[in-house]
Design a protein around this motif. Structure first.
Motif, PDB file in Angstrom:
ATOM      1  N   GLU A   3       0.752  -1.099  -0.237  1.00 53.22           N
ATOM      2  CA  GLU A   3       0.224  -0.168   0.075  1.00 53.22           C
ATOM      3  C   GLU A   3       0.411   1.099  -0.081  1.00 53.22           C
ATOM      4  N   ASN A  39      -5.149 -10.194  -3.186  1.00 53.56           N
ATOM      5  CA  ASN A  39      -6.696  -9.814  -3.375  1.00 53.56           C
ATOM      6  C   ASN A  39      -6.256  -8.015  -3.506  1.00 53.56           C
ATOM      7  N   PHE A  40      -5.416  -7.435  -2.871  1.00 47.90           N
ATOM      8  CA  PHE A  40      -5.109  -5.694  -2.497  1.00 47.90           C
ATOM      9  C   PHE A  40      -5.121  -5.554  -4.203  1.00 47.90           C
ATOM     10  N   ILE A  41      -3.384  -6.046  -4.186  1.00 45.97           N
ATOM     11  CA  ILE A  41      -2.959  -5.905  -5.847  1.00 45.97           C
ATOM     12  C   ILE A  41      -4.172  -5.917  -7.074  1.00 45.97           C
ATOM     13  N   ARG A  42      -5.030  -6.598  -6.624  1.00 45.77           N
ATOM     14  CA  ARG A  42      -5.936  -6.975  -7.846  1.00 45.77           C
ATOM     15  C   ARG A  42      -6.742  -6.313  -8.807  1.00 45.77           C
ATOM     16  N   GLU A  43      -7.612  -5.702  -6.788  1.00 48.74           N
ATOM     17  CA  GLU A  43      -8.202  -4.706  -6.919  1.00 48.74           C
ATOM     18  C   GLU A  43      -8.239  -3.569  -6.873  1.00 48.74           C
ATOM     19  N   ASN A  44      -6.704  -2.773  -7.105  1.00 46.54           N
ATOM     20  CA  ASN A  44      -6.167  -1.408  -6.820  1.00 46.54           C
ATOM     21  C   ASN A  44      -5.208  -1.598  -8.195  1.00 46.54           C
ATOM     22  N   TYR A  45      -4.816  -2.300  -8.278  1.00 49.65           N
ATOM     23  CA  TYR A  45      -3.592  -2.428  -9.333  1.00 49.65           C
ATOM     24  C   TYR A  45      -3.305  -3.210 -10.928  1.00 49.65           C
ATOM     25  N   PRO A  46      -4.224  -3.603 -11.171  1.00 53.40           N
ATOM     26  CA  PRO A  46      -4.358  -4.714 -11.694  1.00 53.40           C
ATOM     27  C   PRO A  46      -3.686  -4.706 -13.279  1.00 53.40           C
ATOM     28  N   SER A  95      -3.298 -10.126   2.642  1.00 50.28           N
ATOM     29  CA  SER A  95      -4.844  -9.964   1.244  1.00 50.28           C
ATOM     30  C   SER A  95      -4.060  -9.294   0.081  1.00 50.28           C
ATOM     31  N   SER A  96      -2.869  -9.442   0.348  1.00 45.09           N
ATOM     32  CA  SER A  96      -1.392  -8.908  -0.066  1.00 45.09           C
ATOM     33  C   SER A  96      -2.675  -9.209  -1.752  1.00 45.09           C
ATOM     34  N   PRO A 116       2.404   2.446  -5.211  1.00 41.28           N
ATOM     35  CA  PRO A 116       2.136   3.170  -5.822  1.00 41.28           C
ATOM     36  C   PRO A 116       3.991   3.958  -6.669  1.00 41.28           C
TER      37      PRO A 116
END
Length: 339
Positions: free
Chosen positions: A18, A46-53, A43-44, A22
């Motif tokens: 997080e 899922n975090f990438i998939r949701e925020n940085y496709p 949640s690493s 960026p």
């Protein structure tokens, strides 16, 4: 094939992703970005998939540490240059450009380290790499800008590009071809000093390791294992001995290893006097583990090792006995460093 791929190894580091992903995305237009996940339970992914496709995810099947984690992940990365970057690294604008230019101009240069500064105190070098690494005769590592626990302020004193003995795994650039020819990192190491071993093997094959100060990154350091963690003590002492067995020139091999073990014993006694009993135990465990696997390493030694792998005989003697604790005081304006 991509020109360069930035590969971030992650294990349960969603908070670091997080904070630091960026900057990598913002300043790495030249690169494809990967996160190699060592079977995180947070949640690493899922975090990438949701925020940085746009970030490509490689999911390893277990927590394999730094060495095997990268070895497995890089089988899925097709790029001329690998940029192996810790998840607690903040990169800066144009950090990749000078690295790519050096690789393009210098065919023999196989590995490069940028200037690594402390994220928490940005005027100072960071412990894990600083301005590039060296070792002494007995395998103790030190850096331009950091000797043991003495860390220098960055006043431009190491703004020259030079050859190194080792580059920090915190931010480590290597040609794909060289990485795979060398067999990648030694997976027995798990973590700590595997990059020094890889660089030593690269030097034995005639490759050049360099420092490029035009590329600057900031490293938090100790985000996975803190400096005072006994497990880190265990890995550092064991892996250093394994590295010596693998890479030392044949002449003097057993003397150097014996003397290094004596120095390790002194370090263990010093930990005892400081009340750090777990660290003394960690050194004993490291030596026992070394005894168990050293014969295998002796049998697998390569036929050729470079003779002059060190630039000072004992950094321990210089630092603790002579009280010389700044790199340039030892090397008298870099007279022993190849430019």
């Amino acid at each position: 094939m991509d020109k360069i791929a930035v590969v971030i190894l992650n294990w349960n580091g969603v908070k670091l992703l997080e904070q630091f992903l960026p900057s990598v995305l913002q300043y790495s237009e030249e690169a494809s970005i990967y996160v190699a996940d060592n079977a995180s339970t947070d949640s690493s992914v899922n975090f990438i998939r949701e925020n940085y496709p746009s970030v490509k995810i490689i999911q390893n099947t277990g927590n394999y540490g730094f060495a095997k984690g990268y070895n497995d992940a890089l089988q899925n990365v097709d790029a001329e240059i690998y940029a192996l970057v810790n998840s607690d690294i903040e990169v800066t604008q144009n950090w990749l450009k000078p690295i790519i230019e050096t690789f393009d101009k210098e065919n023999q240069t196989a590995i490069i380290q940028p200037k690594i500064l402390d994220f928490k105190n940005k005027e100072y070098f960071e412990y894990a790499g600083a301005a590039g690494g060296f070792i002494d005769k007995y395998g103790f590592p030190y850096c331009r800008g950091r000797i043991f626990d003495t860390i220098e302020k960055d006043s431009g004193q190491y703004n020259d590009s030079c050859e190194l003995f080792w580059a920090s795994g915190a931010c480590f650039f290597i040609r794909k071809k060289v990485y795979h020819e060398l067999g990648g990192f030694d997976e027995t190491f798990f973590a700590h000093q595997e990059e020094i071993d890889l660089c030593w093997r690269a030097s034995n094959e005639g490759h050049i390791i360099k420092y490029n100060p035009e590329s600057v990154v900031y490293h938090v350091g100790g985000a996975t294992l803190q400096q005072g963690n006994p497990k880190k003590t265990y890995l550092n002492f064991r892996n250093s001995l394994l590295m010596l067995v693998k890479n030392l020139p044949e002449k003097g091999l057993f003397f150097v290893i014996f003397f290094r073990m004596v120095l390790d014993g002194i370090a263990g006694i010093r930990f005892l006097t400081q009340g750090k009993f777990k660290h003394t135990l960690a050194i004993l465990k490291a030596h026992f583990s070394f005894y168990c696997i050293s014969l295998k390493y002796l049998k697998e030694r390569k036929d050729f090792q470079i003779q002059q792998y060190y630039t000072v005989k004992s950094i321990v003697f210089l630092y603790y006995i002579k009280k010389i604790q700044v790199f340039k005081e030892i090397f008298n304006s870099n007279q022993n460093i190849k430019n």
